[in-house]
Design a protein around this motif. Structure first.
Motif, PDB file in Angstrom:
ATOM      1  N   ARG A   3       0.854  -1.184   0.000  1.00 47.37           N
ATOM      2  CA  ARG A   3       0.000   0.000   0.000  1.00 47.37           C
ATOM      3  C   ARG A   3       0.890   1.235   0.000  1.00 47.37           C
ATOM      4  NH1 ARG A   3      -5.114  -1.502   3.903  1.00 47.37           N
ATOM      5  NH2 ARG A   3      -4.539  -3.667   4.267  1.00 47.37           N
ATOM      6  N   VAL A   4       0.537   2.188  -0.842  1.00 45.48           N
ATOM      7  CA  VAL A   4       1.358   3.389  -0.974  1.00 45.48           C
ATOM      8  C   VAL A   4       0.474   4.623  -0.893  1.00 45.48           C
ATOM      9  CG1 VAL A   4       3.086   2.205  -2.389  1.00 45.48           C
ATOM     10  CG2 VAL A   4       1.230   3.446  -3.506  1.00 45.48           C
ATOM     11  N   ALA A   5       1.072   5.714  -0.453  1.00 46.88           N
ATOM     12  CA  ALA A   5       0.416   7.021  -0.479  1.00 46.88           C
ATOM     13  C   ALA A   5       1.199   7.888  -1.447  1.00 46.88           C
ATOM     14  CB  ALA A   5       0.401   7.636   0.913  1.00 46.88           C
ATOM     15  N   LEU A   6       0.531   8.403  -2.453  1.00 47.04           N
ATOM     16  CA  LEU A   6       1.211   9.237  -3.440  1.00 47.04           C
ATOM     17  C   LEU A   6       1.318  10.671  -2.927  1.00 47.04           C
ATOM     18  CD1 LEU A   6      -0.381   7.939  -6.764  1.00 47.04           C
ATOM     19  CD2 LEU A   6       1.736   7.214  -5.639  1.00 47.04           C
ATOM     20  N   PRO A   7       2.403  11.359  -3.289  1.00 51.12           N
ATOM     21  CA  PRO A   7       2.634  12.713  -2.768  1.00 51.12           C
ATOM     22  C   PRO A   7       1.542  13.707  -3.147  1.00 51.12           C
ATOM     23  CG  PRO A   7       4.624  11.859  -3.824  1.00 51.12           C
ATOM     24  CD  PRO A   7       3.526  10.889  -4.107  1.00 51.12           C
ATOM     25  N   THR A   8       1.058  13.627  -4.383  1.00 48.68           N
ATOM     26  CA  THR A   8       0.062  14.588  -4.870  1.00 48.68           C
ATOM     27  C   THR A   8      -1.262  13.879  -5.031  1.00 48.68           C
ATOM     28  OG1 THR A   8       1.800  15.710  -6.126  1.00 48.68           O
ATOM     29  CG2 THR A   8      -0.478  16.266  -6.671  1.00 48.68           C
ATOM     30  N   ARG A   9      -2.254  14.356  -4.313  1.00 52.42           N
ATOM     31  CA  ARG A   9      -3.579  13.739  -4.436  1.00 52.42           C
ATOM     32  C   ARG A   9      -4.493  14.743  -5.131  1.00 52.42           C
ATOM     33  NH1 ARG A   9      -4.570   9.257  -2.331  1.00 52.42           N
ATOM     34  NH2 ARG A   9      -6.807   9.654  -2.223  1.00 52.42           N
ATOM     35  N   MET A  10      -4.712  14.535  -6.429  1.00 52.41           N
ATOM     36  CA  MET A  10      -5.526  15.444  -7.220  1.00 52.41           C
ATOM     37  C   MET A  10      -6.952  14.910  -7.270  1.00 52.41           C
ATOM     38  SD  MET A  10      -2.822  16.270 -10.298  1.00 52.41           S
ATOM     39  CE  MET A  10      -3.724  17.710 -10.883  1.00 52.41           C
ATOM     40  N   ALA A  11      -7.839  15.581  -6.575  1.00 42.79           N
ATOM     41  CA  ALA A  11      -9.221  15.105  -6.461  1.00 42.79           C
ATOM     42  C   ALA A  11     -10.009  15.501  -7.705  1.00 42.79           C
ATOM     43  CB  ALA A  11      -9.863  15.666  -5.205  1.00 42.79           C
ATOM     44  N   ILE A  12      -9.657  14.867  -8.826  1.00 43.64           N
ATOM     45  CA  ILE A  12     -10.334  15.119 -10.096  1.00 43.64           C
ATOM     46  C   ILE A  12     -11.147  13.877 -10.444  1.00 43.64           C
ATOM     47  CG2 ILE A  12     -10.056  15.687 -12.536  1.00 43.64           C
ATOM     48  CD1 ILE A  12      -7.368  16.922 -11.838  1.00 43.64           C
ATOM     49  N   SER A  13     -12.388  14.080 -10.829  1.00 37.65           N
ATOM     50  CA  SER A  13     -13.283  12.982 -11.187  1.00 37.65           C
ATOM     51  C   SER A  13     -13.627  13.078 -12.668  1.00 37.65           C
ATOM     52  CB  SER A  13     -14.563  13.070 -10.344  1.00 37.65           C
ATOM     53  OG  SER A  13     -15.627  12.396 -10.961  1.00 37.65           O
ATOM     54  N   ALA A  14     -13.483  11.957 -13.399  1.00 38.72           N
ATOM     55  CA  ALA A  14     -13.875  11.943 -14.806  1.00 38.72           C
ATOM     56  C   ALA A  14     -15.369  12.209 -14.953  1.00 38.72           C
ATOM     57  CB  ALA A  14     -13.497  10.608 -15.443  1.00 38.72           C
ATOM     58  N   THR A  15     -16.156  11.726 -13.991  1.00 41.43           N
ATOM     59  CA  THR A  15     -17.597  11.988 -14.029  1.00 41.43           C
ATOM     60  C   THR A  15     -17.868  13.484 -13.955  1.00 41.43           C
ATOM     61  OG1 THR A  15     -18.082   9.869 -12.966  1.00 41.43           O
ATOM     62  CG2 THR A  15     -19.809  11.553 -12.873  1.00 41.43           C
ATOM     63  N   ASP A  16     -17.174  14.173 -13.056  1.00 37.83           N
ATOM     64  CA  ASP A  16     -17.338  15.624 -12.933  1.00 37.83           C
ATOM     65  C   ASP A  16     -16.868  16.338 -14.204  1.00 37.83           C
ATOM     66  OD1 ASP A  16     -17.842  18.121 -11.402  1.00 37.83           O
ATOM     67  OD2 ASP A  16     -15.667  18.347 -11.599  1.00 37.83           O
ATOM     68  N   VAL A  17     -15.770  15.871 -14.783  1.00 34.19           N
ATOM     69  CA  VAL A  17     -15.276  16.465 -16.032  1.00 34.19           C
ATOM     70  C   VAL A  17     -16.334  16.338 -17.119  1.00 34.19           C
ATOM     71  CG1 VAL A  17     -13.591  16.217 -17.897  1.00 34.19           C
ATOM     72  CG2 VAL A  17     -12.823  16.173 -15.515  1.00 34.19           C
ATOM     73  N   ARG A  18     -16.940  15.155 -17.252  1.00 30.89           N
ATOM     74  CA  ARG A  18     -17.975  14.964 -18.273  1.00 30.89           C
ATOM     75  C   ARG A  18     -19.174  15.871 -18.031  1.00 30.89           C
ATOM     76  NH1 ARG A  18     -16.786   9.553 -17.212  1.00 30.89           N
ATOM     77  NH2 ARG A  18     -18.802   9.256 -16.195  1.00 30.89           N
ATOM     78  N   HIS A  19     -19.574  16.003 -16.767  1.00 34.18           N
ATOM     79  CA  HIS A  19     -20.707  16.868 -16.449  1.00 34.18           C
ATOM     80  C   HIS A  19     -20.381  18.326 -16.762  1.00 34.18           C
ATOM     81  CE1 HIS A  19     -22.545  13.787 -13.403  1.00 34.18           C
ATOM     82  NE2 HIS A  19     -22.813  13.500 -14.653  1.00 34.18           N
ATOM     83  N   ARG A  20     -19.162  18.730 -16.480  1.00 34.32           N
ATOM     84  CA  ARG A  20     -18.763  20.112 -16.763  1.00 34.32           C
ATOM     85  C   ARG A  20     -18.757  20.359 -18.272  1.00 34.32           C
ATOM     86  NH1 ARG A  20     -16.941  22.860 -12.416  1.00 34.32           N
ATOM     87  NH2 ARG A  20     -15.945  24.419 -13.735  1.00 34.32           N
TER      88      ARG A  20
END
Length: 216
Positions: free
Chosen positions: A171-188
């Motif tokens: 299990r790893v934690a990545l340094p940058t957590r970009m809370a981007i959702s493809a669903t939100d992108v499509r809705h936008r």
């Protein structure tokens, strides 16, 4: 002899966004990977959402990756008939890179929680290591079937994981957590809202050029 380190990072990439790409780059750095195969799924599991063809999703993925070192837009699931099971994709990669290559399947925490319900989940460990991108906000216990599936497999570091070609869990934690959702992108996109700084510029330009995702 140092064995190659290769990862599979699957997804619908519908469309690919900067969160997908940044995660792939950070996985490559964290695990010292030679290559990350970003494997576009053949059939998106989403329903009732605007969609584009698999070929268009793959083209957007290639545009998003551009010349980023070590990242590959992998079409193998689009070229295969029938359901695209991860075990089959890993088997294809294992055949390509050989029995001793250090092969990884990377997946997010939400997908990991459902792992015991996947097609042939134990076969995944026969073919590869699993690397789970943790969600720091998730504290609930794991499902009992998942606990049994991963029993004795978890390790605490990259070098320990790569002592063998497959079979481990990290299990790893990545340094940058970009809370981007493809669903939100499509809705936008469908509503006419801006997607600037959510997508690579090349992907954004192609979407508007081809009028993808723009209709509800």
């Amino acid at each position: 002899m140092t064995q190659r380190r290769v990862a599979m990072l699957g997804g619908t990439f519908d469309p690919v966004h900067l969160g997908h790409l940044r995660s792939a780059v950070e996985l490559r750095e964290l695990l010292s990977l030679d290559r990350v195969h970003m494997v576009a799924a053949g059939v998106p599991p989403l329903r009732g959402e605007p969609r584009v063809t698999p070929e268009e999703r793959l083209e957007l993925l290639r545009l998003g990756i551009g010349d980023t070192p070590g990242l590959v837009a992998d079409p193998r699931e689009l070229r295969r008939d029938g359901p695209s099971f991860s075990a089959d994709t890993l088997a294809s990669l294992r055949q390509e890179y050989g029995a001793e290559a250090r092969l990884v399947m990377a997946l997010g925490h939400d997908a990991f929680l459902r792992l015991a319900d996947w097609h042939s989940p134990s076969r995944l460990f026969e073919l590869a290591h699993l690397v789970v991108i943790d969600r720091p906000d998730f504290k609930a216990p794991l499902p009992a079937a998942l606990v049994e599936l991963i029993r004795g497999r978890e390790v605490d570091g990259v070098e320990t994981l790569f002592e063998a070609p497959s079979g481990g869990l990290l299990r790893v934690a990545l340094p940058t957590r970009m809370a981007i959702s493809a669903t939100d992108v499509r809705h936008r996109l469908a509503s006419g809202a801006t997607v600037r700084y959510l997508l690579p510029e090349s992907v954004e330009e192609r979407i508007y050029e081809r009028k993808l995702y723009l209709v509800q």
